[in-house]
Design a protein around this motif. Structure first.
Motif, PDB file in Angstrom:
ATOM      1  N   TRP A   8       1.413  10.100  -2.270  1.00 32.63           N
ATOM      2  CA  TRP A   8       1.964  11.484  -1.152  1.00 32.63           C
ATOM      3  C   TRP A   8       1.738  12.311  -2.197  1.00 32.63           C
ATOM      4  CZ3 TRP A   8       0.514   9.697   2.962  1.00 32.63           C
ATOM      5  CH2 TRP A   8       1.385   7.881   3.421  1.00 32.63           C
ATOM      6  N   HIS A   9       1.848  12.370  -3.471  1.00 27.87           N
ATOM      7  CA  HIS A   9       2.651  14.275  -4.208  1.00 27.87           C
ATOM      8  C   HIS A   9       0.576  15.139  -3.887  1.00 27.87           C
ATOM      9  CE1 HIS A   9       6.234  12.329  -5.524  1.00 27.87           C
ATOM     10  NE2 HIS A   9       6.627  13.341  -5.286  1.00 27.87           N
ATOM     11  N   ASP A  10      -0.268  14.141  -3.913  1.00 26.76           N
ATOM     12  CA  ASP A  10      -1.702  14.475  -4.095  1.00 26.76           C
ATOM     13  C   ASP A  10      -2.241  14.872  -2.952  1.00 26.76           C
ATOM     14  OD1 ASP A  10      -3.589  14.890  -6.114  1.00 26.76           O
ATOM     15  OD2 ASP A  10      -4.124  13.126  -5.949  1.00 26.76           O
ATOM     16  N   ILE A  11      -1.446  15.995  -3.047  1.00 24.16           N
ATOM     17  CA  ILE A  11      -2.732  15.904  -1.459  1.00 24.16           C
ATOM     18  C   ILE A  11      -2.712  17.286  -1.834  1.00 24.16           C
ATOM     19  CG2 ILE A  11      -1.285  14.856   0.768  1.00 24.16           C
ATOM     20  CD1 ILE A  11       0.606  16.712   1.266  1.00 24.16           C
ATOM     21  N   ARG A  12      -3.686  18.200  -0.923  1.00 21.65           N
ATOM     22  CA  ARG A  12      -4.207  19.491  -1.091  1.00 21.65           C
ATOM     23  C   ARG A  12      -2.888  20.617  -1.385  1.00 21.65           C
ATOM     24  NH1 ARG A  12      -6.569  21.747   2.700  1.00 21.65           N
ATOM     25  NH2 ARG A  12      -6.617  20.226   4.514  1.00 21.65           N
TER      26      ARG A  12
ATOM     27  N   ILE B 265       0.885  -1.413  -0.129  1.00 23.61           N
ATOM     28  CA  ILE B 265       0.059   0.150  -0.393  1.00 23.61           C
ATOM     29  C   ILE B 265       0.521   1.509  -0.166  1.00 23.61           C
ATOM     30  CG2 ILE B 265      -1.429   1.668   1.558  1.00 23.61           C
ATOM     31  CD1 ILE B 265      -3.058  -0.698  -0.132  1.00 23.61           C
ATOM     32  N   ARG B 266       1.933   1.221   1.046  1.00 23.45           N
ATOM     33  CA  ARG B 266       2.779   2.275   0.401  1.00 23.45           C
ATOM     34  C   ARG B 266       3.271   2.632  -0.225  1.00 23.45           C
ATOM     35  NH1 ARG B 266       7.864   3.641   2.593  1.00 23.45           N
ATOM     36  NH2 ARG B 266       8.873   5.301   4.052  1.00 23.45           N
ATOM     37  N   GLU B 267       3.769   2.024  -1.352  1.00 26.65           N
ATOM     38  CA  GLU B 267       4.098   2.615  -3.083  1.00 26.65           C
ATOM     39  C   GLU B 267       2.853   2.906  -3.743  1.00 26.65           C
ATOM     40  OE1 GLU B 267       7.459   2.377  -3.360  1.00 26.65           O
ATOM     41  OE2 GLU B 267       7.718   2.230  -0.874  1.00 26.65           O
ATOM     42  N   GLN B 268       1.410   2.415  -3.203  1.00 29.53           N
ATOM     43  CA  GLN B 268       0.392   2.860  -4.294  1.00 29.53           C
ATOM     44  C   GLN B 268      -0.151   4.131  -3.830  1.00 29.53           C
ATOM     45  OE1 GLN B 268      -1.854  -0.373  -4.083  1.00 29.53           O
ATOM     46  NE2 GLN B 268      -0.703  -1.852  -3.886  1.00 29.53           N
ATOM     47  N   VAL B 269       0.290   4.676  -2.656  1.00 30.12           N
ATOM     48  CA  VAL B 269      -0.497   5.862  -1.904  1.00 30.12           C
ATOM     49  C   VAL B 269      -0.323   7.267  -3.362  1.00 30.12           C
ATOM     50  CG1 VAL B 269      -0.724   7.398   0.130  1.00 30.12           C
ATOM     51  CG2 VAL B 269      -1.016   4.856   0.065  1.00 30.12           C
TER      52      VAL B 269
ATOM     53  N   ALA C  65       5.427  13.272   6.922  1.00 33.95           N
ATOM     54  CA  ALA C  65       5.020  13.040   8.465  1.00 33.95           C
ATOM     55  C   ALA C  65       3.522  11.924   8.220  1.00 33.95           C
ATOM     56  CB  ALA C  65       4.738  14.384   9.408  1.00 33.95           C
ATOM     57  N   ALA C  66       3.136  11.819   7.597  1.00 37.12           N
ATOM     58  CA  ALA C  66       1.803  11.013   7.937  1.00 37.12           C
ATOM     59  C   ALA C  66       2.355   9.540   7.318  1.00 37.12           C
ATOM     60  CB  ALA C  66       0.815  11.571   6.731  1.00 37.12           C
ATOM     61  N   ARG C  67       3.078   9.628   5.952  1.00 38.53           N
ATOM     62  CA  ARG C  67       4.218   8.585   6.072  1.00 38.53           C
ATOM     63  C   ARG C  67       4.531   7.942   7.160  1.00 38.53           C
ATOM     64  NH1 ARG C  67       7.419   8.068   0.287  1.00 38.53           N
ATOM     65  NH2 ARG C  67       8.830   8.823   2.155  1.00 38.53           N
ATOM     66  N   ALA C  68       5.233   8.541   7.872  1.00 35.37           N
ATOM     67  CA  ALA C  68       6.167   8.201   8.804  1.00 35.37           C
ATOM     68  C   ALA C  68       5.441   7.408  10.053  1.00 35.37           C
ATOM     69  CB  ALA C  68       7.374   8.832   9.776  1.00 35.37           C
TER      70      ALA C  68
ATOM     71  N   ARG D 176      -3.319   8.041   1.900  1.00 38.98           N
ATOM     72  CA  ARG D 176      -3.209   9.695   2.432  1.00 38.98           C
ATOM     73  C   ARG D 176      -3.867  10.690   2.593  1.00 38.98           C
ATOM     74  NH1 ARG D 176      -5.585  13.085  -1.509  1.00 38.98           N
ATOM     75  NH2 ARG D 176      -7.227  11.906  -2.418  1.00 38.98           N
ATOM     76  N   GLY D 177      -5.685   9.953   3.360  1.00 40.86           N
ATOM     77  CA  GLY D 177      -6.543  11.146   4.041  1.00 40.86           C
ATOM     78  C   GLY D 177      -5.687  11.794   5.246  1.00 40.86           C
TER      79      GLY D 177
END
Length: 221
Positions: free
Chosen positions: A17-21, A11-15, A136-139, A192-193
């Motif tokens: 992460w660049h696509d945030i507000r 999942i970590r590789e699918q998120v 930060a969220a991923r860590a 991502r949320g």
């Protein structure tokens, strides 16, 4: 039996992460809230629950802030140092067997390379190509799902998130929403949320600090 840590690897590789507000370039610039949200939560909510535990957690958070200011590298050794303070223990090795969470509904396996993979994941917190909120969220989720310690992993995850933000000169003024939700290991949109939630918390800290005009400037280290 499902290994939810392996699910997280995938999942970590699918998120996205660049696509945030606000996109990948946001936020940038110091965010210094009028109060430190983590310290406030510890001295109010946590202290009301168990004062001695809260005292240890506050001491660990002070270590986090000092380590971020000193430019320390985020790895298992650093997190384990905070966790020794959190739990009041002199030694804090990586767990030596499978771990369970959410009332036993999630199981995190252990392979010979699990500690090394944990360090490799934490190293991604320095990837300046990603928004700091995503890093930060991923860590935070890395700590949750690697579940490196026999106890106190939720506290360790929050301290890790605080370290990544502090290294970018960001202090949140509230963190309650981070502590109130459980996130499954196999939910990319939920991951991502969480990054979007960190953005919201940064926006709120910025607004309440009186620095609401224009984009903020945060150093991405």
């Amino acid at each position: 039996m499902t290994d939810h840590l392996r699910n997280w690897y995938e999942i970590r590789e699918q998120v996205r992460w660049h696509d945030i507000r606000h996109g990948r370039g946001w936020p940038r610039g110091p965010v210094r809230a009028r109060r430190d949200g983590i310290a406030h939560r510890i001295t109010t909510v946590e202290c009301a629950r168990e004062p001695r535990r809260a005292q240890r957690l506050l001491a660990a958070y002070e270590q986090v802030r000092a380590d971020a200011a000193a430019g320390r590298t985020l790895d298992f050794g650093l997190v384990a140092g905070w966790q020794r303070t959190v739990l009041g223990m002199s030694c804090m090795p990586f767990r030596d067997g499978p771990a369970f969470a959410k009332g036993g509904r999630e199981r995190y396996g252990l392979d010979a390379d699990t500690p090394a993979r944990f360090d490799a994941c934490l190293a991604g917190s320095r990837d300046s190509a990603l928004p700091v909120a995503s890093r930060a969220a991923r860590a935070y989720l890395d700590v949750c799902f690697f579940h490196p310690f026999p106890d106190g992993n939720a506290r360790s995850a929050l301290l890790t998130l605080a370290f990544v933000l502090a290294a970018a000169d960001i202090v949140l003024d509230q963190v309650g929403p981070l502590a109130q939700l459980q996130r499954p290991a196999d939910d990319p949109e939920g991951a991502r949320g969480l990054a979007d939630l960190v953005v919201t918390l940064i926006e709120g800290a910025q607004r309440r600090s009186g620095n609401a005009n224009g984009p903020i400037r945060v150093h991405n280290r």
